[in-house]
Design a protein around this motif. Structure first.
Motif, PDB file in Angstrom:
ATOM      1  N   ASP A  52      78.247  44.257  57.728  1.00 27.18           N
ATOM      2  CA  ASP A  52      78.121  45.427  56.673  1.00 27.18           C
ATOM      3  C   ASP A  52      77.013  45.253  55.589  1.00 27.18           C
ATOM      4  O   ASP A  52      76.154  45.991  55.035  1.00 27.18           O
ATOM      5  CB  ASP A  52      79.498  45.459  55.970  1.00 27.18           C
ATOM      6  CG  ASP A  52      80.408  46.355  56.776  1.00 27.18           C
ATOM      7  OD1 ASP A  52      80.043  46.942  57.780  1.00 27.18           O
ATOM      8  OD2 ASP A  52      81.797  45.907  56.862  1.00 27.18           O
ATOM      9  N   ALA A  53      76.921  44.001  54.895  1.00 29.14           N
ATOM     10  CA  ALA A  53      76.176  43.628  53.563  1.00 29.14           C
ATOM     11  C   ALA A  53      74.692  43.721  54.265  1.00 29.14           C
ATOM     12  O   ALA A  53      73.861  44.491  53.344  1.00 29.14           O
ATOM     13  CB  ALA A  53      76.534  42.338  53.192  1.00 29.14           C
ATOM     14  N   PRO A  54      74.251  43.301  55.077  1.00 33.90           N
ATOM     15  CA  PRO A  54      72.756  43.282  55.641  1.00 33.90           C
ATOM     16  C   PRO A  54      72.463  44.799  55.864  1.00 33.90           C
ATOM     17  O   PRO A  54      71.346  45.208  55.529  1.00 33.90           O
ATOM     18  CB  PRO A  54      72.516  42.318  56.856  1.00 33.90           C
ATOM     19  CG  PRO A  54      73.857  41.447  56.671  1.00 33.90           C
ATOM     20  CD  PRO A  54      74.835  42.154  56.150  1.00 33.90           C
ATOM     21  N   ALA A  55      73.434  45.527  56.495  1.00 30.35           N
ATOM     22  CA  ALA A  55      72.901  46.967  56.925  1.00 30.35           C
ATOM     23  C   ALA A  55      72.827  47.684  55.616  1.00 30.35           C
ATOM     24  O   ALA A  55      72.173  48.557  55.663  1.00 30.35           O
ATOM     25  CB  ALA A  55      74.169  47.302  57.938  1.00 30.35           C
ATOM     26  N   HIS A  56      73.841  47.375  54.713  1.00 29.15           N
ATOM     27  CA  HIS A  56      73.795  48.173  53.445  1.00 29.15           C
ATOM     28  C   HIS A  56      72.554  47.954  52.719  1.00 29.15           C
ATOM     29  O   HIS A  56      71.870  48.941  52.461  1.00 29.15           O
ATOM     30  CB  HIS A  56      74.854  48.027  52.593  1.00 29.15           C
ATOM     31  CG  HIS A  56      74.981  48.614  51.328  1.00 29.15           C
ATOM     32  ND1 HIS A  56      75.193  49.929  51.285  1.00 29.15           N
ATOM     33  CD2 HIS A  56      74.692  48.524  50.012  1.00 29.15           C
ATOM     34  CE1 HIS A  56      75.132  50.453  49.875  1.00 29.15           C
ATOM     35  NE2 HIS A  56      74.716  49.574  49.211  1.00 29.15           N
ATOM     36  N   ALA A  57      71.930  46.815  52.697  1.00 30.75           N
ATOM     37  CA  ALA A  57      70.890  46.303  51.976  1.00 30.75           C
ATOM     38  C   ALA A  57      69.704  46.866  52.423  1.00 30.75           C
ATOM     39  O   ALA A  57      68.726  47.639  51.924  1.00 30.75           O
ATOM     40  CB  ALA A  57      70.831  44.839  51.797  1.00 30.75           C
ATOM     41  N   MET A  58      69.564  47.055  53.993  1.00 28.82           N
ATOM     42  CA  MET A  58      68.448  47.703  54.718  1.00 28.82           C
ATOM     43  C   MET A  58      68.675  49.285  54.521  1.00 28.82           C
ATOM     44  O   MET A  58      67.541  49.840  54.287  1.00 28.82           O
ATOM     45  CB  MET A  58      68.470  47.302  56.069  1.00 28.82           C
ATOM     46  CG  MET A  58      68.140  45.770  56.438  1.00 28.82           C
ATOM     47  SD  MET A  58      68.333  45.591  58.311  1.00 28.82           S
ATOM     48  CE  MET A  58      66.869  46.265  58.849  1.00 28.82           C
ATOM     49  N   GLY A  59      69.644  49.870  54.581  1.00 27.18           N
ATOM     50  CA  GLY A  59      69.847  51.180  54.253  1.00 27.18           C
ATOM     51  C   GLY A  59      69.456  51.488  52.818  1.00 27.18           C
ATOM     52  O   GLY A  59      68.705  52.472  52.803  1.00 27.18           O
ATOM     53  N   GLU A  60      69.580  50.629  51.720  1.00 27.31           N
ATOM     54  CA  GLU A  60      69.160  51.106  50.597  1.00 27.31           C
ATOM     55  C   GLU A  60      67.821  51.069  50.500  1.00 27.31           C
ATOM     56  O   GLU A  60      67.056  51.805  49.760  1.00 27.31           O
ATOM     57  CB  GLU A  60      69.788  49.840  49.316  1.00 27.31           C
ATOM     58  CG  GLU A  60      69.707  50.195  48.013  1.00 27.31           C
ATOM     59  CD  GLU A  60      70.163  51.514  47.760  1.00 27.31           C
ATOM     60  OE1 GLU A  60      69.556  52.160  46.611  1.00 27.31           O
ATOM     61  OE2 GLU A  60      71.042  52.104  48.251  1.00 27.31           O
ATOM     62  N   THR A  61      67.144  50.024  51.059  1.00 26.94           N
ATOM     63  CA  THR A  61      65.580  49.787  51.287  1.00 26.94           C
ATOM     64  C   THR A  61      64.928  50.949  51.684  1.00 26.94           C
ATOM     65  O   THR A  61      63.938  51.666  51.188  1.00 26.94           O
ATOM     66  CB  THR A  61      65.098  48.326  52.006  1.00 26.94           C
ATOM     67  OG1 THR A  61      65.828  47.614  51.176  1.00 26.94           O
ATOM     68  CG2 THR A  61      63.813  48.350  51.962  1.00 26.94           C
ATOM     69  N   MET A  62      65.497  51.534  52.824  1.00 33.24           N
ATOM     70  CA  MET A  62      65.083  52.780  53.447  1.00 33.24           C
ATOM     71  C   MET A  62      65.278  53.910  52.620  1.00 33.24           C
ATOM     72  O   MET A  62      64.339  54.792  52.700  1.00 33.24           O
ATOM     73  CB  MET A  62      65.891  52.919  54.679  1.00 33.24           C
ATOM     74  CG  MET A  62      65.312  52.004  55.927  1.00 33.24           C
ATOM     75  SD  MET A  62      63.578  51.890  56.119  1.00 33.24           S
ATOM     76  CE  MET A  62      63.212  53.223  56.816  1.00 33.24           C
ATOM     77  N   ARG A  63      66.275  54.104  52.078  1.00 28.17           N
ATOM     78  CA  ARG A  63      66.521  55.140  50.965  1.00 28.17           C
ATOM     79  C   ARG A  63      65.629  55.278  49.949  1.00 28.17           C
ATOM     80  O   ARG A  63      64.787  56.335  49.587  1.00 28.17           O
ATOM     81  CB  ARG A  63      67.798  55.132  50.516  1.00 28.17           C
ATOM     82  CG  ARG A  63      69.115  55.933  51.530  1.00 28.17           C
ATOM     83  CD  ARG A  63      70.381  55.885  50.787  1.00 28.17           C
ATOM     84  NE  ARG A  63      71.063  54.827  50.484  1.00 28.17           N
ATOM     85  CZ  ARG A  63      71.671  53.814  51.556  1.00 28.17           C
ATOM     86  NH1 ARG A  63      71.686  54.412  52.519  1.00 28.17           N
ATOM     87  NH2 ARG A  63      72.056  52.904  51.169  1.00 28.17           N
ATOM     88  N   ARG A  64      65.219  54.236  49.362  1.00 28.87           N
ATOM     89  CA  ARG A  64      64.005  54.138  48.673  1.00 28.87           C
ATOM     90  C   ARG A  64      62.867  54.620  48.691  1.00 28.87           C
ATOM     91  O   ARG A  64      62.002  55.070  48.188  1.00 28.87           O
ATOM     92  CB  ARG A  64      64.273  52.685  47.595  1.00 28.87           C
ATOM     93  CG  ARG A  64      65.536  52.464  46.823  1.00 28.87           C
ATOM     94  CD  ARG A  64      65.492  51.198  45.977  1.00 28.87           C
ATOM     95  NE  ARG A  64      66.530  51.197  45.299  1.00 28.87           N
ATOM     96  CZ  ARG A  64      66.942  50.016  44.771  1.00 28.87           C
ATOM     97  NH1 ARG A  64      66.134  49.179  44.475  1.00 28.87           N
ATOM     98  NH2 ARG A  64      67.965  49.973  44.131  1.00 28.87           N
ATOM     99  N   MET A  65      62.503  53.815  50.145  1.00 33.53           N
ATOM    100  CA  MET A  65      61.226  54.340  50.532  1.00 33.53           C
ATOM    101  C   MET A  65      61.213  55.792  51.123  1.00 33.53           C
ATOM    102  O   MET A  65      60.031  56.274  50.805  1.00 33.53           O
ATOM    103  CB  MET A  65      60.993  53.361  52.167  1.00 33.53           C
ATOM    104  CG  MET A  65      60.845  51.800  51.792  1.00 33.53           C
ATOM    105  SD  MET A  65      60.824  51.118  53.333  1.00 33.53           S
ATOM    106  CE  MET A  65      59.525  51.813  54.273  1.00 33.53           C
ATOM    107  N   MET A  66      62.273  56.314  51.344  1.00 33.04           N
ATOM    108  CA  MET A  66      62.053  57.713  51.691  1.00 33.04           C
ATOM    109  C   MET A  66      61.896  58.480  50.240  1.00 33.04           C
ATOM    110  O   MET A  66      61.164  59.560  50.208  1.00 33.04           O
ATOM    111  CB  MET A  66      63.603  58.397  52.214  1.00 33.04           C
ATOM    112  CG  MET A  66      63.430  58.062  53.658  1.00 33.04           C
ATOM    113  SD  MET A  66      62.119  58.389  54.622  1.00 33.04           S
ATOM    114  CE  MET A  66      62.412  60.093  54.493  1.00 33.04           C
TER     115      MET A  66
END
Length: 181
Positions: free
Chosen positions: A148-162
């Protein structure tokens, strides 16, 4: 208001390349099969979507954009499969002839590109419902693999990139310092 590409020569170049180069049939089929795997994966996580599609079992949908064409047959399980090349479509969805730049800009801005729809009205309504309501939760799928934690961190990074891409493309994005949804 439609924004012109800052590089009109790129639109022309892409059109020329797309018109002159066509991938081999086996490559197109493999790409379509991979897209189907992803689409069916997402559909299997939405029982209501499968139920709506199952009512349309046997129906054929054709999607077109420029030189690209894909025909899909709806299965009794409410999933999708490639339709035979000679299958007559019950519904045809044709994306208007927009440039790749305009298409990407609209997608980044959250807008839908203009689509010409012809065929079965009920099937069109069910496909529209899918477009409106079905979303892939990539972060959830990634969490099954890495936690969960690494997936959330990667998801947050992708949202910021978008968000950054949306601001760059001129679409609506959150202002500086504001968190995204």
């Amino acid at each position: 208001m439609a924004t012109q590409s800052p590089f009109p020569f790129l639109d022309d170049l892409v059109s020329r390349i797309a018109g002159g180069l066509k991938p081999p049939a086996w490559m197109l089929e493999e790409i379509q099969r991979r897209l189907l795997l992803l689409a069916n994966h997402v559909l299997m996580q939405e029982p209501e979507a499968q139920s709506r599609l199952a009512r349309q079992a046997g129906g054929t949908v054709e999607a077109r954009w420029r030189l690209f064409e894909m025909r899909l047959r709806i299965t009794p399980a409410g999933l999708l499969d490639l339709a035979p090349a000679d299958a007559q479509p019950d519904l045809t969805l044709s994306l208007s002839d927009v440039s790749p730049w305009q298409f990407a800009q609209a997608a980044l801005g959250g807008a839908r590109p203009p689509v010409h729809i012809a065929g079965d009205v009920q099937l069109a309504a069910d496909i529209n419902w899918l477009v409106e309501h079905v979303r892939w939760d990539a972060e959830e799928d990634l969490a099954r693999i890495i936690g969960d934690a690494p997936a959330h961190a990667m998801g947050e990074t992708m949202r910021r990139m978008m968000q950054a891409l949306r601001r760059f493309a001129g679409g609506s994005g959150d202002g500086p310092g504001q968190a995204g949804a």
